[in-house]
Motif scaffolding. Structure first.
Motif, PDB file in Angstrom:
ATOM      1  N   GLU A  32       0.815  -1.215  -0.212  1.00 53.81           N
ATOM      2  CA  GLU A  32      -0.092   0.009   0.063  1.00 53.81           C
ATOM      3  C   GLU A  32       1.075   1.333  -0.027  1.00 53.81           C
ATOM      4  O   GLU A  32       0.586   2.222  -0.583  1.00 53.81           O
ATOM      5  CB  GLU A  32      -0.928  -0.060   1.194  1.00 53.81           C
ATOM      6  N   ALA A  33       1.883   1.209   0.824  1.00 53.02           N
ATOM      7  CA  ALA A  33       2.722   2.344   0.750  1.00 53.02           C
ATOM      8  C   ALA A  33       3.445   2.711  -0.639  1.00 53.02           C
ATOM      9  O   ALA A  33       3.550   3.722  -0.913  1.00 53.02           O
ATOM     10  CB  ALA A  33       3.833   2.091   2.005  1.00 53.02           C
ATOM     11  N   GLU A  34       3.768   1.478  -1.288  1.00 50.02           N
ATOM     12  CA  GLU A  34       4.251   1.765  -2.517  1.00 50.02           C
ATOM     13  C   GLU A  34       3.382   2.337  -3.527  1.00 50.02           C
ATOM     14  O   GLU A  34       3.948   3.191  -4.349  1.00 50.02           O
ATOM     15  CB  GLU A  34       4.903   0.617  -2.974  1.00 50.02           C
ATOM     16  N   LEU A  35       2.274   1.814  -3.368  1.00 45.88           N
ATOM     17  CA  LEU A  35       1.306   2.436  -4.244  1.00 45.88           C
ATOM     18  C   LEU A  35       0.817   4.020  -3.946  1.00 45.88           C
ATOM     19  O   LEU A  35       0.798   4.803  -5.102  1.00 45.88           O
ATOM     20  CB  LEU A  35      -0.069   1.708  -4.005  1.00 45.88           C
ATOM     21  N   ARG A  36       0.980   4.187  -2.903  1.00 45.42           N
ATOM     22  CA  ARG A  36       0.729   5.662  -2.555  1.00 45.42           C
ATOM     23  C   ARG A  36       1.956   6.685  -2.883  1.00 45.42           C
ATOM     24  O   ARG A  36       1.666   7.846  -3.423  1.00 45.42           O
ATOM     25  CB  ARG A  36       0.678   5.722  -0.760  1.00 45.42           C
ATOM     26  N   VAL A  37       3.155   6.001  -2.812  1.00 42.94           N
ATOM     27  CA  VAL A  37       4.291   6.945  -3.124  1.00 42.94           C
ATOM     28  C   VAL A  37       4.687   6.845  -4.751  1.00 42.94           C
ATOM     29  O   VAL A  37       4.871   7.769  -5.117  1.00 42.94           O
ATOM     30  CB  VAL A  37       5.495   6.436  -2.274  1.00 42.94           C
ATOM     31  N   GLY A  39       2.718   5.104  -7.193  1.00 47.53           N
ATOM     32  CA  GLY A  39       1.578   4.831  -8.182  1.00 47.53           C
ATOM     33  C   GLY A  39       1.558   3.609  -8.520  1.00 47.53           C
ATOM     34  O   GLY A  39       0.728   3.041  -9.343  1.00 47.53           O
ATOM     35  N   ARG A  66       6.957   5.989   6.675  1.00 52.83           N
ATOM     36  CA  ARG A  66       6.525   7.472   6.705  1.00 52.83           C
ATOM     37  C   ARG A  66       8.149   8.145   6.004  1.00 52.83           C
ATOM     38  O   ARG A  66       7.727   9.146   5.267  1.00 52.83           O
ATOM     39  CB  ARG A  66       6.554   7.718   8.215  1.00 52.83           C
ATOM     40  N   GLU A  69       7.713   8.017   2.516  1.00 54.80           N
ATOM     41  CA  GLU A  69       6.508   8.848   1.906  1.00 54.80           C
ATOM     42  C   GLU A  69       6.772  10.310   2.037  1.00 54.80           C
ATOM     43  O   GLU A  69       6.736  11.142   0.943  1.00 54.80           O
ATOM     44  CB  GLU A  69       5.233   8.817   2.940  1.00 54.80           C
TER      45      GLU A  69
END
Length: 97
Positions: A32-37, A39, A66, A69
């Protein structure tokens, strides 16, 4: 050659060893973090960096996410994976791919 999946098998194995029954939750957090950062799933380098910095601690894991991010380059520096020899360091930490 860089692998573009959030968590490779060798990193998943270390996560399982470090986090036990929480491993699937940790892997989901990383993905999920990789997708947020980024895409999308990022280089194996980023998941490795988070696991190295976290060193088996959920609190450190959340701090590492964090940090990614805020500025992913700082994460790579913290994990000592910022230089061109990063793949050999990942191999040393997680075993050869």
């Amino acid at each position: 050659m860089e692998v573009f999946v959030a968590v490779t098998n060798r990193i998943a194995a270390v996560i399982t060893d470090q986090y036990g029954v929480e491993a699937s939750s940790v892997i989901s957090l990383l993905e999920e973090a990789e997708l947020r950062v980024f895409g999308q799933a990022a280089s194996e380098r980023f998941a490795a960096a988070i696991v190295i910095v976290a060193n088996g601690s959920i609190d450190n894991l959340l701090d590492a996410i964090r940090l990614m991010e805020i500025d992913w380059r700082d994460l790579l520096v913290e994990a000592e994976l910022a230089d061109s020899d990063w793949l050999s360091k990942v191999d040393d930490a997680f075993g050869k791919n």
